[in-house]
Design a protein around this motif. Structure first.
Motif, short mmCIF file in Angstrom:
data_model
loop_
_atom_site.label_atom_id
_atom_site.label_comp_id
_atom_site.label_asym_id
_atom_site.label_seq_id
_atom_site.Cartn_x
_atom_site.Cartn_y
_atom_site.Cartn_z
N VAL A 114 1.08 -1.24 0.06
CA VAL A 114 -0.14 -0.07 0.10
C VAL A 114 0.84 1.24 0.08
N ALA A 115 1.94 1.36 0.75
CA ALA A 115 2.79 2.50 1.07
C ALA A 115 3.32 2.89 -0.27
N ALA A 116 3.79 1.73 -1.00
CA ALA A 116 4.63 2.10 -2.37
C ALA A 116 3.58 2.98 -3.30
N ARG A 117 2.48 2.79 -3.32
CA ARG A 117 1.56 3.76 -4.23
C ARG A 117 1.58 5.12 -3.61
N PHE A 118 1.95 5.37 -2.41
CA PHE A 118 2.18 6.74 -2.19
C PHE A 118 3.18 7.42 -1.77
#
Length: 343
Positions: A328-332
């Motif tokens: 998830v964090a990779a997308r942000f």
């Protein structure tokens, strides 16, 4: 889909059998009040730390001991200096005791600004300074030399609280050892807890080590029978099983390094973390990141409202939970969004 709670910095491992059995045995005597003097716990801690039992104060978590300390040493209007952003309970403990909080902004890399904090501590009316190492929620830890230098600048009648709630997870060369400071610095108070590394968050037991006179004053303010019998028994048993518990800590640290490497590889610039958590400086994307994580079945702790200094704290949990966090964090990550990153 399993939902993982990564918002409270809990230990993901279940209780060790010996610790669980000790708590259960104490629970069988729930019709009796607990030992008001925490005798067995103080004896075990004194032996473990190399201090006298008169230097110890137990409470329902180290945060409760901090509440009692502020109550014991601060009159209404007295100043308490602390870094910010740091542990959320600090301003609350200060406010409920009618003291005045003096928050000192962190440096750009999420660390305590010890120079600014020493300047603030020298101001009239300052009674207490709190150092959080490693800092919750950003992660950097202080070195022993840094704290010794800080103490040299702080008036000796100001109490310096070294909050080491996450000390077992620290892998920093020359990291501060609060207990080692006590012999030469009677104004030092060390806070530690069984909630994190020892996995006893649900039983609420923490403690302070301090000069005898300081400990005695804090004990006067502590609630009678505050630490339950199961909590005392479990804490003693945890110290007896410390080698097994620290093996679990090593596993968490290894997982932390894996997560940090993955997040860094995805484009995040993270402050150096020495807790069982990571800090994602999401800035204005904080709420969106937390919402996306919730949809993926992981609960994170947002710290919003500070504009570009806002961020998200994520506990190092089960590998599956950590994998979801990274995904998830990779997308942000700033590389994906085009926004700058930084603590």
């Amino acid at each position: 889909m399993t939902t993982y709670k990564l918002s409270s910095n809990e230990n993901p491992f279940p209780p060790l059998p010996g610790v669980e059995e000790a708590a259960a045995a104490a629970l069988a005597r729930m019709n009796r009040y607990p030992d008001a003097g925490s005798t067995a716990l103080y004896a075990a801690l004194a032996a473990r730390l190399g201090v006298s039992t008169e230097q110890l104060v137990a409470g329902t978590g180290s945060v409760a001991v901090l509440y009692h300390l502020v109550q014991a040493f601060c009159d209404p209007g007295d100043r308490v200096v602390h870094a910010w952003r740091s542990f959320e309970a600090y301003p609350i403990a200060i406010g409920v005791n009618a003291a005045v909080g003096v928050p000192v902004p962190l440096t750009a890399d999420g660390r305590h600004d010890l120079t600014a904090m020493a300047d603030a501590a020298a101001e009239p009316g300052t009674k207490v300074v709190v150092l959080c190492t490693p800092n919750n929620p950003t992660g950097p830890a202080l070195t022993h030399a840094e704290v010794v230098g800080f103490l040299a600048r702080v008036p000796r009648d100001v109490l310096v609280v070294v909050d080491e709630a996450y000390r077992e997870f620290v892998r920093l060369d020359g990291a501060v050892d609060g207990v080692a400071l006590l012999a030469e610095h009677p104004n030092v108070v060390v806070l530690r807890t069984f909630a994190k590394a020892y996995g006893l968050a649900g039983l609420r037991v923490g403690y302070a080590a301090a000069h005898r006179d300081v400990a005695a004053a804090v004990r006067v303010c502590a609630l009678p029978f505050g630490v339950s019998a199961p909590a005392q028994a479990a804490a003693v048993a945890a110290l007896e099983h410390e080698d097994e518990l620290m093996a679990r800590v090593e596993a968490i640290v290894a997982e932390r390094e894996r997560v940090v490497a993955a997040l860094t590889g995805a484009g995040w610039e993270l402050p150096e973390t020495h807790g069982n958590f990571v800090w994602l400086p999401a800035g204005r994307r904080t709420s969106d990141l937390v919402t996306a994580a919730d949809e993926a079945g992981i609960v994170l702790r947002p710290f919003a409202g500070d504009g570009p200094l806002s961020g998200v704290r994520a506990t190092i949990g089960e590998p599956e939970a950590n994998d979801r966090l990274v995904e998830v964090a990779a997308r942000f990550a700033p590389a994906s969004t085009g926004e700058p990153s930084g603590p």
